[in-house]
Design an enzyme around this catalytic site. Structure first.
Site, PDB file in Angstrom:
ATOM      1  N   ASP A 108       0.808  -1.213   0.000  1.00 33.95           N
ATOM      2  CA  ASP A 108       0.000   0.000   0.000  1.00 33.95           C
ATOM      3  C   ASP A 108       0.844   1.267   0.000  1.00 33.95           C
ATOM      4  OD1 ASP A 108      -2.001   1.819   0.207  1.00 33.95           O
ATOM      5  OD2 ASP A 108      -2.495   1.380   2.290  1.00 33.95           O
ATOM      6  N   ASP A 162      -0.893   7.177  -6.977  1.00 27.59           N
ATOM      7  CA  ASP A 162      -1.284   6.121  -6.053  1.00 27.59           C
ATOM      8  C   ASP A 162      -1.377   4.783  -6.768  1.00 27.59           C
ATOM      9  OD1 ASP A 162      -2.154   4.915  -3.682  1.00 27.59           O
ATOM     10  OD2 ASP A 162      -4.248   5.280  -4.163  1.00 27.59           O
TER      11      ASP A 162
END
Ligand SMILES: *[C@@H]1O[C@H](CO)[C@@H](O)[C@H](O)[C@H]1NC(C)=O
Ligand SMILES: *[C@@H]1O[C@H](CO)[C@@H](O)[C@H](O)[C@H]1NC(C)=O
Ligand SMILES: *[C@@H]1O[C@H](CO)[C@@H](O)[C@H](O)[C@H]1NC(C)=O
Length: 488
Positions: free
Chosen positions: A170, A368
């Site tokens: 992540d 991201d």
């Protein structure tokens, strides 16, 4: 006493997609007005998604992928390779992905919003204290939900001797953690639960340590440090904050990595044993190992093969670079200095401040790995869509699907020409996107949509659909992001 520092601890899970055999794509001619989209090949991939078999998954578990020049290297796997295709048709799979995506985007924007207003987590979450309370730690064991947010996983060894486990990757959060015995509440995972009693290198952190003090939400009990991380989608993990040995790719081991030993975990982590935080904060894995860079390759999200997550490998010489910027209010996210977007070779007419990261922490564009679809400010999206539509007048339109409002019926086509789309950065560099990174199938019968979406909130987000097939390097030492289309 509870200790609540910093900003809200909403983190996020990675929604990567992965795999091994990378197709080396041709160089994209970003000055020309159109790109060829291979419709046939995209549609047949949507059908192959559901043929993932468990033998392949077993083989992947054994796989250790070494790359030249990388000091540390993890093997990356897609969600599909670990879990198999639970959704039975591509349309449902797409809707499920887009649903998870919206939750993640909302959580990211809320976190940034709160940081730019200077709101502390403690002001917002009076319940955080009771989340950490004793009775909660002794709650009943329930299994996790089957819909996960994490799309990318890596095989990581934890402890001495090393216990191998799948961990979610992540870039949108910092704290590393793993489900730990004894479980007060653990969701189901593919591998046995990590037991700190069986590891000689496990060591609890006391409350005075720098690591404990760097947590956004922590509590001190009997002078040991308890942590809590809650993610925007209702997932959370609570337990002891400790240091442990982490082993990568079956070889290199890193000692004393701060990691949460979660006794009470709930959420959308699929079958993963925990999470490796790749964010920019102090507690993230790259920060703890003093990595000068890391890179990953997000190949086809519908694949079941693996790629790598590398640390300290040099920026590929052919990479298209862009300045990497940080938000002074929040160190987790990586901002990319986007200044313009071209469609059909023409710059969209946008005010110069459109993508600006403001001193107060608002605005800007995050890169991201966990968000799927690129989010653009509403006016930018409208301008892009209108320019794109102008170049697709000869394609048959179709109704919108979920957050996509620009879709086409391409069922009778083998391939089509679509307008080029490219990003321009503040250093003058330009990244041309391959057509399959912005015209994506949403079912197996030939409906394709323009994969961008508007957002009324900041920041904008460059998502992983637009990063597919590209090695994305985060050169932390030189504050650069690199995109290398043929370096998977
Ligand atoms: C932050 O700054 C921008 C630009 O100066 C401004 O438009 C916005 O309202 C500010 N936001 C906050 C939360 O102060
Ligand atoms: C607190 O720590 C002491 C010394 O390490 C230990 O003997 C005691 O059992 C601990 N108490 C609790 C409630 O964990
Ligand atoms: C990273 O740097 C810090 C500060 O210089 C040092 O204390 C720490 O041991 C380093 N960690 C690794 C894994 O090299």
């Amino acid at each position: 006493m509870a200790e609540f520092g910093g900003f809200p601890a909403l983190g996020f899970l990675v929604l990567f997609s992965v795999f091994a055999s990378c197709v080396v794509s041709r160089t994209h001619l970003i000055t020309s007005g159109t790109e060829i989209l291979d419709v046939d090949s995209a549609i047949s991939k949507t059908r192959d998604v559901f043929s993932v078999n468990s033998d392949k998954v077993q083989a992947l578990k054994q796989d250790v992928h070494e790359r030249n020049g990388a000091v540390l290297s993890f093997t990356l796997h897609t969600r599909l390779s670990i879990r198999g295709g639970a959704d039975n048709d591509y349309h449902s799979l797409t809707l499920a992905r887009l649903g998870r995506d919206s939750v993640r985007v909302e959580a990211i924007q809320t976190r940034v919003d709160l940081a730019s207003y200077g709101v502390r987590k403690a002001d917002l979450m009076p319940m955080a204290d009771s989340e950490l309370a004793e009775e909660k730690l002794e709650g009943p064991v329930v299994s996790g939900t089957s819909q996960g947010s994490g799309e990318y996983f890596c095989r990581v060894g934890i402890g001495k001797p090393a216990t191998q486990a799948y961990m979610v990757l992540d870039t949108g959060s910092d704290v590393n953690w793993v489900q730990c015995a004894p479980c007060a509440d653990c969701y189901q995972q593919a591998d046995p639960i990590f037991d700190p009693d069986l590891s000689s290198s496990f060591s609890s952190l006391n409350c005075e340590t720098q690591q404990c003090k760097s947590l956004e939400v922590s509590e001190c009990r009997n002078n040991t440090c308890l942590y809590e991380v809650s993610y925007g989608d209702g997932s959370y993990t609570v337990g002891d904050f400790a240091t442990e040995t982490i082993t990568l790719g079956g070889s290199a081991a890193v000692n004393n990595v701060a990691i949460g030993c979660g006794h009470n975990n709930e959420g959308l982590f699929v079958a993963a044993a925990g999470l490796i935080g790749l964010g920019g904060g102090k507690l993230s894995f790259p920060s703890q190992i003093n990595a000068t860079s890391f890179s990953y390759c997000l190949v086809d999200r519908d694949s079941d093969s693996a790629s790598t997550l590398d640390f300290n490998s040099p920026l590929p010489p052919d990479a298209v670079t862009a300045p990497l910027r940080r938000n002074s209010k929040l160190d987790t996210f990586y901002y990319i200095d986007l200044t313009g977007i071209k469609v059909s070779g023409e710059l969209l007419p946008l005010p110069p401040t459109t993508f600006q990261l403001n001193a107060n922490g608002s605005g800007g564009v995050i890169l991201d790995s966990g968000t799927a679809v690129t989010r653009l400010p509403t006016a930018v999206y409208a301008s892009l869509r209108d320019a794109f539509k102008k170049g697709t007048k000869d394609l048959r339109p179709a109704g919108g699907v979920a957050l996509f409002d620009t879709c086409y019926d391409l069922r009778s086509k083998k391939s089509v020409e679509v307008p080029t789309v490219s990003f321009q950065f503040s250093n003058g560099k330009e990244l041309g996107l391959p057509a399959k990174n912005y015209m994506i199938p949403v079912d197996s019968s030939g409906t394709f949509c323009l994969a961008f979406a508007p957002t009324a909130s900041s920041p904008g987000i460059v998502g992983n659909v637009q990063q597919q097939g590209t090695r994305v390097s985060y050169d932390l030492a030189n504050s650069l992001i690199g995109f290398s289309p043929s370096k998977c």
